[in-house]
Design an enzyme around this catalytic site. Structure first.
Site, PDB file in Angstrom:
ATOM      1  N   ASP A  29       0.833  -1.210   0.000  1.00 16.12           N
ATOM      2  CA  ASP A  29       0.000   0.000   0.000  1.00 16.12           C
ATOM      3  C   ASP A  29       0.870   1.263   0.000  1.00 16.12           C
ATOM      4  OD1 ASP A  29      -2.300   1.464   0.003  1.00 16.12           O
ATOM      5  OD2 ASP A  29      -2.736   1.197   2.126  1.00 16.12           O
ATOM      6  N   ASN A  77     -10.716  -3.026  -6.515  1.00 19.29           N
ATOM      7  CA  ASN A  77      -9.926  -2.040  -7.269  1.00 19.29           C
ATOM      8  C   ASN A  77     -10.527  -1.650  -8.623  1.00 19.29           C
ATOM      9  OD1 ASN A  77      -6.663  -3.100  -5.994  1.00 19.29           O
ATOM     10  ND2 ASN A  77      -8.004  -1.462  -5.309  1.00 19.29           N
TER      11      ASN A  77
HETATM   12  C1  FPP Z   1      -2.187   0.120  -3.219  1.00 21.22           C
HETATM   13  O1  FPP Z   1      -1.661   1.430  -3.131  1.00 21.22           O
HETATM   14  C2  FPP Z   1      -1.558  -0.560  -4.332  1.00 21.22           C
HETATM   15  C3  FPP Z   1      -2.225  -1.131  -5.370  1.00 21.22           C
HETATM   16  C4  FPP Z   1      -3.687  -1.129  -5.465  1.00 21.22           C
HETATM   17  C5  FPP Z   1      -1.493  -1.746  -6.482  1.00 21.22           C
HETATM   18  C6  FPP Z   1      -0.277  -2.541  -6.123  1.00 21.22           C
HETATM   19  C7  FPP Z   1       0.483  -2.806  -7.352  1.00 21.22           C
HETATM   20  C8  FPP Z   1       1.830  -2.743  -7.473  1.00 21.22           C
HETATM   21  C9  FPP Z   1       2.759  -2.488  -6.357  1.00 21.22           C
HETATM   22  C10 FPP Z   1       2.459  -2.967  -8.795  1.00 21.22           C
HETATM   23  C11 FPP Z   1       2.890  -4.387  -8.979  1.00 21.22           C
HETATM   24  C12 FPP Z   1       1.898  -5.016  -9.820  1.00 21.22           C
HETATM   25  C13 FPP Z   1       2.073  -6.112 -10.554  1.00 21.22           C
HETATM   26  C14 FPP Z   1       0.965  -6.520 -11.394  1.00 21.22           C
HETATM   27  C15 FPP Z   1       3.282  -6.911 -10.598  1.00 21.22           C
HETATM   28  P1  FPP Z   1      -2.637   2.676  -3.362  1.00 21.22           P
HETATM   29  O2  FPP Z   1      -2.636   2.986  -4.795  1.00 21.22           O
HETATM   30  O3  FPP Z   1      -3.972   2.400  -2.781  1.00 21.22           O
HETATM   31  O4  FPP Z   1      -1.868   3.770  -2.565  1.00 21.22           O
HETATM   32  P2  FPP Z   1      -2.520   4.959  -1.714  1.00 21.22           P
HETATM   33  O5  FPP Z   1      -3.168   4.334  -0.511  1.00 21.22           O
HETATM   34  O6  FPP Z   1      -1.319   5.777  -1.334  1.00 21.22           O
HETATM   35  O7  FPP Z   1      -3.468   5.699  -2.593  1.00 21.22           O
END
Ligand code: FPP
Length: 248
Positions: A29, A77
């Site tokens: 996250d 998501n």
């Molecule tokens: C949550 O952070 C993260 C995700 C929903 C995506 C995770 C994906 C990756 C790390 C890329 C790797 C992927 C693959 C397919 C290999 P957020 O976007 O909710 O962060 P925030 O809470 O700061 O908004």
């Protein structure tokens, strides 16, 4: 006694202890906040997160972990902006192509875990190819949870079991039998679940499998996460006592 001790060998194993955890799972996250703090679009945060994922995968392989499971795209998501969803799909495609080509040399198997039915035919085909390729590879298994939700996994498992039971192909339901209907069949339960990005909740991740997992929460945003924090999570969790419902 902590489950991970410096001692190893048959005596320690007989006592249910091993020198290292076998399976670490991660809620990656904080990509969005990482990007925002740099004035970048969220998609840049995910791209940076994918690089961190590659780095952490290699480190976990090098320390002898058997399974690394990451939460890359949840069943919730899909509610995100179309541009963000399609960038995550693009990262999965890129990673799948790369993994298929380098699995042997990297000594890392890839399994895409979740309800693949809603993914594009191309992503489904690449996931199946990755699974076939992994059959001939020895090494750590990376389980990428994609269109995954713990409740959804349990629902799909219950539905499959009900059909088998009705057809006379399954007996009375035990925990072991139910586990065999989950996406995680043949994967040991996680020893440690790490969540980066400061929130302290499970967010529908590995609900069945996390029954006895140790949790490690850190404020570090996923793109900034380092191998040193993997060591720290193992160290912190190894000092905790795991009794699996028993007594001291
Ligand atoms: C949550 O952070 C993260 C995700 C929903 C995506 C995770 C994906 C990756 C790390 C890329 C790797 C992927 C693959 C397919 C290999 P957020 O976007 O909710 O962060 P925030 O809470 O700061 O908004």
């Amino acid at each position: 006694m902590p489950i991970w001790t410096k001692e190893s060998g048959p005596a320690a194993e007989a006592a249910g202890r091993s020198a290292r955890p076998r399976h670490i799972a991660i809620i990656m996250d904080g990509n969005g906040r990482w990007a925002r703090s740099r004035g970048l679009p969220r998609t840049a945060g995910h791209a940076a997160g994918a690089e961190t994922f590659r780095k952490i995968t290699r480190y976990c392989r090098d320390i002898g972990l058997e399974h690394l499971t990451v939460y890359a795209f949840s069943t919730e998501n899909w509610k995100r902006a179309e541009e963000e969803v399609s960038s995550l799909m693009g990262l999965l495609k890129k990673y799948l192509l790369e993994a298929i080509a380098t699995m042997e040399e990297e000594r890392t198997k890839l399994y895409v875990m979740g309800d693949l039915g809603r993914l594009s035919p191309e992503l489904r085909e690449l996931s199946a190819r990755a699974l076939d390729t992994a059959e001939h590879v020895n090494g750590m298994q990376v389980n990428v949870c994609f269109n995954y939700g713990g409740r959804d996994e349990i629902r799909r498992a219950a539905q499959k079991y009900a059909l088998d039971y009705a057809a006379g192909q399954a007996g009375e339901l035990t925990e072991e039998l139910f586990s065999s209907y989950l996406d995680s069949r043949s994967i040991p339960d996680p020893d440690i679940i790490i969540r980066t990005g400061g929130e302290q909740r499970i967010s529908n991740f590995l609900l069945w499998q996390s029954a006895y997992a140790e949790y490690y929460f850190t404020d570090t945003l996923w793109p900034d996460f380092t191998p040193a924090e993997i060591d720290r999570a193992i160290e912190v969790c190894s000092r905790r006592e795991r009794r699996f419902g028993g007594t001291k």
